[in-house]
Each structure stands twice: as C-alpha cells, then as structure tokens.
Design an enzyme around this catalytic site. Structure first.
Site, PDB file in Angstrom:
ATOM      1  N   ALA A 317       0.837  -1.202   0.000  1.00 28.40           N
ATOM      2  CA  ALA A 317       0.000   0.000   0.000  1.00 28.40           C
ATOM      3  C   ALA A 317       0.868   1.246   0.000  1.00 28.40           C
ATOM      4  CB  ALA A 317      -0.925  -0.005   1.215  1.00 28.40           C
ATOM      5  N   TYR A 318       1.949   1.231   0.767  1.00 25.66           N
ATOM      6  CA  TYR A 318       2.837   2.385   0.827  1.00 25.66           C
ATOM      7  C   TYR A 318       3.457   2.661  -0.541  1.00 25.66           C
ATOM      8  CZ  TYR A 318       6.436   5.621   2.395  1.00 25.66           C
ATOM      9  OH  TYR A 318       7.231   6.741   2.548  1.00 25.66           O
ATOM     10  N   ALA A 319       3.827   1.608  -1.264  1.00 25.91           N
ATOM     11  CA  ALA A 319       4.490   1.774  -2.562  1.00 25.91           C
ATOM     12  C   ALA A 319       3.530   2.197  -3.669  1.00 25.91           C
ATOM     13  CB  ALA A 319       5.185   0.472  -2.953  1.00 25.91           C
TER      14      ALA A 319
END
Length: 412
Positions: A317-319
């Site tokens: 999700a962060y990427a």
C-alpha cells in the site's frame, strides 16, 4: 567536558575503590511529572549497603549526609540519603518504604532538571575499607553519544532497571549485574533445548518462549507487552548464565581471552536490547489478528535505504502512489527516546506523522513539545503514562488504542 573526558572520568572513578549504580532517570526521579519525590530513587538494599546507618526502622526516616559531585555539570551538593520508612510508623498499610537521595536544590540540579528525564546516569560511590560510601561522583549523560560511551563499557541499561558494577570490575563486563525481573521465567539449564546450549538462541526464539510462558490472553496489549518483556529478559539472563558461567568460573588463560569473552557478552546484550521490544510488538500484532503483509509489514523498505520498523497497512500500500497517504501509518520502536527519536524523522517520507513506541519513563514538557512539533506521536504502554507530566498524558496513545486505529485503515 569533551567526550574524551567522559572516558577519563569512568577510568578515574572505577576499580576497587568505587561501586557504580547506573540507571535512566524517570519522570519520578526528576521534576518532570510534578511528583515531588525530592530526588532520584535508589534501590533500598543498595542504599543500605552504601550507608548502613540508615538501615533501621526504630527511627522514623533515618538519614545521613555526604558530598556528591555532578561532574558532568560541574555541580556540588551536600546530599541527604534517606530511608522513608513510614510503613513502620504511622501508616503500616500503605506508608512509604523506599530510599532516595535528596537535597539537590531543585531544578537547578542536573539530576532534577525535567530535561534530564530519560538520561543515562552513573552514580560512582567512593568506598571506605569496610565497603561503605564516603561520597559520590555522578555523570548525567547529556546526549546519545555519551550514553553510547557508557553502554560500550557496561552494556545496555533499560528504563525501569538499574545496573550495579561492583568494586574490582576492571573492564566492567563480566562482573556486571542487573537484578532479575523476578517473573518466574528463569529456565534451568537442564530444562533448556539442547540447541540453545550449543548456540545462543535468537531474539525471536526467546520472545517466542516468553509468549509460551506468558500467553496472558485476558490482558490488554499494553499489559501483555510489559509482562512478557520482563519474562523474556529473565529467560535471556538464564540462558546467558547457563552458557557463560562455566567459562567465567573456569577462568581465562590471558587478558585477551577475557576481553574477547566479555565483548561477546556485551554485544549479545546490546543486540537483545535493540530488538526485543520490536519483536514483542510484532507478536502482539499477530495475536490481535493483524495479518502480516496486508494489515502490517515488519521491517519493510519505504524508500531506498530506509526501513521503518512497521508500516500499516502494508509495504504494498505504501508503494502504491494511488493509495491515500492519510490511510498510511508508520510505527518506530525504540526502548528509549530522549535523543533517538530524531532518527525516525526521515523514515517513510509519505507519512508526515510518525508514531513511536517507547518504554522511556517520562519526558519533560519541552521535550514533548519538540517531538510534537516534529510530527512524532508517542505510543506508551498504559502503565507508564503516570510517569509523564499531567499536561502530556492526554496526548499519549496506548498500544491498545494504536492497534484499534490501524484496524480501521483501508487495506491496499
């Protein structure tokens, strides 16, 4: 003083004529939380050993005075060692039964200055021929570099615990004692897995055993974390004793062998101290049914060369640049945070507010304001919040509350 002077100070105040009492100052030791305890807490039995005249209950609050030099801050005081023994007098059910050092002159003393909260502090007591104290020299570490110098000599010192370095401990490693946590998690050598005696178990293996011994399903995450960590510390020390004590009692052929063994012990203790809290946090996340990989990632890479301890809901999700930044969280884990909190500011660039789980027992209002201004949100086990200033307590987040918040995050 320059850093070289700290090393010289340790050399000058060690050996047969001194005994060290090393601790991190809590909010109850300083004036940070307004508890007005009047001075640093010293373990009662240790203070009785240093000042036998106060080891009595027939007199209310026996005391004695001695010279104390805070060499790190060029300060001198005639200090009072006092045994508050009210429990044996007017209040047998709930009176005080503790020892403290007092008469420091208020916040002008580095030992009571609220900004010293969390500081690693060395009390070096000078001894007479009978082993009683004649006076003391103190060093209050002013920043993380000084703390590293002290811990390179004696090993890690964690919040809420103290280390005694007795006379004759040249080198200060194999003769170093940390009182056990007394959790009944001590494992006899005969009961350890044979593989542990052949090769020291990993931190993850010891944490796993602590979870087995202390499942504590009825306790909230904050309580489980603290009780298990005490248990894990006792397991670690029991394994250390089983492996190292035979080498120590057998003696060493030369100084080089002694130093090599001592350094092995020190490095292992440092490694344990650095990873323990992080591993316990991961175990609790899993118990709280947070799925690793979809609801949290452990030791992910947020950017090239940057690895925060935890990302929520996941590294994936962060990427994903399309994933809303306001649905991302980062949790750093540091046993102490007095200076080290700044290290987390450049982790996880997409997340401006950084959560930090720590066991430090209090900070000053000015320290808290600086952290808050930099976007750091402290996560503190609930039992430790009372050690923080009352004005700060409403702004602290418990581990249970943090877990509740990350459960509500959108999953990638």
């Amino acid at each position: 003083m320059a850093l070289a002077d700290l090393s010289d100070w340790m050399d000058d105040h060690s050996g047969d004529g001194f005994v060290w009492y090393v601790k991190r100052l809590s909010g109850n030791d300083t004036l940070a939380n307004g508890a007005h305890q009047a001075g640093p807490y010293i373990a009662r039995d240790f203070l009785f050993r240093m000042f036998p005249a106060i080891d009595r209950t027939d007199v209310k609050n026996p005391d004695t005075r001695f010279d104390l030099y805070i060499d790190s801050h060029a300060d001198y005081r005639e200090v009072r060692a006092v045994y508050y023994n009210n429990r044996f007098h007017e209040n047998p059910d709930g009176g005080r039964n503790e020892a403290r050092l007092t008469n420091f002159g208020g916040a002008s003393s580095a030992l009571l200055d609220p900004d010293s909260t969390g500081a690693l502090t060395v009390f070096a007591f000078a001894l007479d021929d009978a082993g009683a104290a004649t006076g003391a020299h103190v060093w209050v570490c002013r920043h993380g570099t000084e703390e590293d110098i002290v811990e390179d000599r004696i090993g890690p010192v964690e919040p809420g615990r103290y280390v005694i370095w007795p006379p004759g401990a040249t080198g200060g490693t194999l003769s170093l004692f940390t009182p056990p946590a007394q959790t009944s998690c001590w494992i006899a050598a005969a009961d350890m897995p044979p593989a542990w005696l052949a090769k020291f178990p990993t931190g993850a293996e010891i944490v796993e055993r602590a979870v087995e011994l202390r499942p504590l399903p009825g306790l909230v995450p904050d309580q489980r974390l603290l009780k298990r960590r005490d248990c894990e510390f006792e397991i670690f020390r029991s394994v250390e004793e089983a492996i190292e004590l035979p080498h120590i009692t057998a003696g060493f052929a030369n100084v080089e062998d002694f130093i090599a063994r001592a350094q092995t012990i020190l490095q292992r203790r440092k490694a344990r101290s650095g990873r323990s809290l992080e591993l316990h946090a991961r175990a609790i996340f899993l118990e709280e049914r947070l799925a690793e990989g979809t609801q949290f990632s452990h030791q992910p890479e947020s950017e090239s060369g940057k690895r925060p301890d935890f990302l929520f809901p996941s590294q994936t999700a962060y990427a994903d640049s399309a994933f809303p930044a306001d649905q991302l969280r980062m949790l750093a884990v540091k046993t102490t945070c007095r200076d080290r909190w700044r290290q987390i500011l450049n982790e996880a660039d997409r997340i401006p507010s950084k959560h930090l789980l720590t066991l430090q027992e209090g900070i000053s209002e000015s320290q808290f304001n600086e952290m808050s201004g930099a976007g750091v949100q402290l996560v503190i086990p609930a039992a430790l919040t009372e050690k923080f200033p009352k004005s700060v307590q409403p702004h602290l987040q418990t581990l249970e509350s943090f877990i509740g918040d990350v459960r509500l995050l959108r999953q990638g």
